[in-house]
Design an enzyme around this catalytic site. Structure first.
Site, mmCIF file in Angstrom:
data_model
loop_
_atom_site.group_PDB
_atom_site.id
_atom_site.type_symbol
_atom_site.label_atom_id
_atom_site.label_comp_id
_atom_site.label_asym_id
_atom_site.label_seq_id
_atom_site.Cartn_x
_atom_site.Cartn_y
_atom_site.Cartn_z
ATOM 1 N N LYS A 276 1.255 -0.945 0.238
ATOM 2 C CA LYS A 276 -0.324 0.383 0.101
ATOM 3 C C LYS A 276 1.476 1.336 0.076
ATOM 4 O O LYS A 276 1.694 0.854 0.112
ATOM 5 C CB LYS A 276 -0.806 -0.018 1.448
ATOM 6 C CG LYS A 276 -2.106 -1.005 1.317
ATOM 7 C CD LYS A 276 -3.184 -1.022 3.112
ATOM 8 C CE LYS A 276 -4.099 -2.088 2.540
ATOM 9 N NZ LYS A 276 -4.658 -1.426 1.614
ATOM 10 N N ARG A 350 -9.916 -11.772 2.241
ATOM 11 C CA ARG A 350 -10.991 -12.721 1.711
ATOM 12 C C ARG A 350 -10.214 -14.181 2.180
ATOM 13 O O ARG A 350 -11.035 -15.241 1.935
ATOM 14 C CB ARG A 350 -11.351 -13.005 0.429
ATOM 15 C CG ARG A 350 -10.570 -12.280 -0.689
ATOM 16 C CD ARG A 350 -10.499 -11.723 -1.612
ATOM 17 N NE ARG A 350 -10.823 -10.014 -1.647
ATOM 18 C CZ ARG A 350 -11.363 -9.099 -2.397
ATOM 19 N NH1 ARG A 350 -11.667 -9.143 -4.619
ATOM 20 N NH2 ARG A 350 -11.224 -7.958 -2.316
#
Ligand code: BES
Ligand code: MN
Ligand code: ZN
Length: 504
Positions: A276, A350
């Site tokens: 990120k 996920r």
């Protein structure tokens, strides 16, 4: 300091601050209010209706009293029209007033109960929950200039002190407020103080306090179970992963239903090799807010004792880049057997949730709800007001909408049409872990849906709700505890439906 809330007649009460809810109705007819506090009636009538106090929500006015009075000061707290009073308005007004005066040193608060459209139970619950929420210390690591809000007592000023509805409201408000603050504490801790190991310890300690069973799995156990997706996320970090399971079984045995509550517990999300940007990365300590909400809800459930089995599951690890980290393009085999191509290591939530869902099914859940700070895209879709709700099961959508409404939390259903499924097809494996450019929250939810099978499942994407971005009178910048209330209401309503006995 633990807050004690109780009822007492005014004559026996001494408080620092007496909170007086003011309705807009009081402006046209101040009699009911001034009659309930005869000794202050004249002063109240004099200010009601002036620009300083019209009873609007958010408006407050402080009246200082002479030394020796039952209260150091009276705080008039506008809460709108009596017949429109909501638990949300009351809770937020209480939290705002107690924060403001608590920071000035007040510790003993009185509250004049004025139900308006609420029942004694809902009034008391909202007031007590709001009081607890006001005491949460976000800046607990500041060593100078700290003004923590500490509430010793909240006294409902009533002539009769044995109203069971009021006492029930006080009890539930305390349970809920404490559970939400527990979740906020877990989220607020920086990632160096809330590693997966710490999170598991806090879960264990909480479970011991309230009488829940726990089972905490380490890396070896995960490998035995075939949780390659969870391990793929964990492998970049030197911090060991944990799979935290907290179990509630009702005291007198329960029916066949077992609710699974699953929360994303990424204690820090750097993105991994798909790193990120630095800007705002510090916020990624809150990537375990779904897990914290599940643990908070389990704490409340243990105390509310609904007649239904509940299992809380929190897969927890850190998402870090390193020489051992998972690479984009790597393929893993999940616990369920489905293979996943990991295109982007930053879509890690996920990956840990899919193995936790398979594990929940192994434990025999008959329905499951997962909560996760899953996608930045949910803020693009819904702004900062509603969490995203996804499910392939209409009854679960309805159940969670009703639960959220009861908890004063906002959720909005988003679609999961089959067409979106195309976007997570992989060239090499069963599915890939990202969709394309569009509908990022939906493709993320579709990924999870693949692992629900026939089990009724719902997913709440709370990435836009778990952290409050700006200071508000009732809520400081920081963790919100979003989801605790919805999960508790959901479980209570399911218990009620399953047994035909009052569950909420
Ligand atoms: N934890 C983030 C989602 C997030 C973003 C939570 C902002 C709170 C605030 C999640 O793991 C993530 O990185 N998602 C990616 C998915 C993408 C790579 C498909 C995202 O939202 O960018
Ligand atoms: Mn991520
Ligand atoms: Zn994440």
């Amino acid at each position: 300091m633990t807050l004690s809330a109780h009822c007492q007649p005014l004559a026996q009460t001494t408080v620092d601050v007496l909170l007086i809810p003011v309705f807009t109705d009081d402006v046209s007819d101040p009699t009911p209010l001034s009659e309930s506090l005869p000794w202050a009636g004249e002063r109240l009538s004099a200010v009601l209706g002036t620009a300083e106090m019209r009873g609007k929500p958010g408006q407050t006015l402080t009246l200082h009293l002479a030394p020796g009075a039952a209260a150091g000061k009276l705080v008039l707290m506008g809460i709108g029209a009596a017949d429109k009073l909501t638990t949300q308005t009351l809770r937020e007004s209480m939290a705002a007033a107690i924060r403001a005066h608590g920071m000035q040193g007040a510790r003993r608060f009185g509250l004049l109960p004025r139900w308006g459209a609420l029942t004694p139970r809902t009034f008391a619950q909202a007031a007590v929950a709001g009081t607890h929420l006001a005491t949460f210390p976000v800046d607990c690591y500041r060593t100078e200039d700290t003004r923590p809000v500490q509430v010793e007592t909240l006294t409902f000023v009533t002539e009769t002190t044995d109203d069971p509805a009021l006492h029930e409201g006080i009890r539930r408000g305390s349970i809920l407020g404490e559970a939400i603050n527990f979740a906020r504490f877990l989220v607020n801790e920086p990632a160096n103080r809330m590693t997966p190991t710490h999170l598991a310890h806090h879960a264990q300690e909480m479970a011991n306090d309230v009488g829940l069973q726990t089972d905490i799995l380490n890396e070896d156990k995960m490998r035995d179970l075939g949780m390659e997706a969870l391990l793929a996320v964990a492998r970049g970090s030197v911090e060991e992963p944990r799979l935290i399971t907290v179990r509630y079984s009702p005291p007198n045995g329960a029916g066949r239903e077992t609710i699974g509550l699953i929360g994303k517990g990424i204690t820090f999300d750097t993105g991994g090799i798909s790193l990120k940007p630095a800007e705002n990365m510090e916020k990624m300590k809150y990537d375990m807010a779904g897990g914290a909400a599940v643990l908070g809800a389990m704490r409340a459930i243990a105390q509310l004792k609904p007649h239904i089995n509940v299992i809380g599951i929190v897969p927890s690890c850190e998402n870090m880049p390193s020489g051992k980290a998972t690479r984009p393009g790597d393929v893993v085999r999940t616990m369920l057997g489905k293979t996943v191509e990991i295109i982007n290591t930053d879509a890690e939530g996920r990956l840990i949730l899919c193995d936790a869902m398979a594990y929940a099914r192994r434990l025999g859940v008959t329905c499951m709800v997962d909560l996760a700070t899953l996608t930045g895209a949910i803020a693009v879709a819904l702004g900062l007001r509603y969490a995203g709700l996804f499910s392939h099961h209409p009854a679960m959508v309805e159940g969670l909408q009703a639960a959220a409404r009861a908890a004063d939390e906002r959720v909005w259903p988003l679609p999961l049409d089959d067409e979106y499924r195309e976007l997570i097809k992989s060239d090499i494996a069963d599915i890939k872990n990202v969709g394309g450019k569009y509908g990022g929250s939906i493709t993320a939810a579709w990924f999870l849906r693949e692992f629900a099978g026939d089990v009724p499942w719902a997913h709440l994407d709370i990435a836009n709700m778990a952290w409050n971005m700006e200071n508000k009178p009732h809520l400081p910048k920081g963790p919100t505890g979003f989801g605790v209330g919805t999960l508790v209401e959901f479980v209570m309503a399911r218990a009620h439906a399953a047994n035909g006995t009052p569950g909420s």
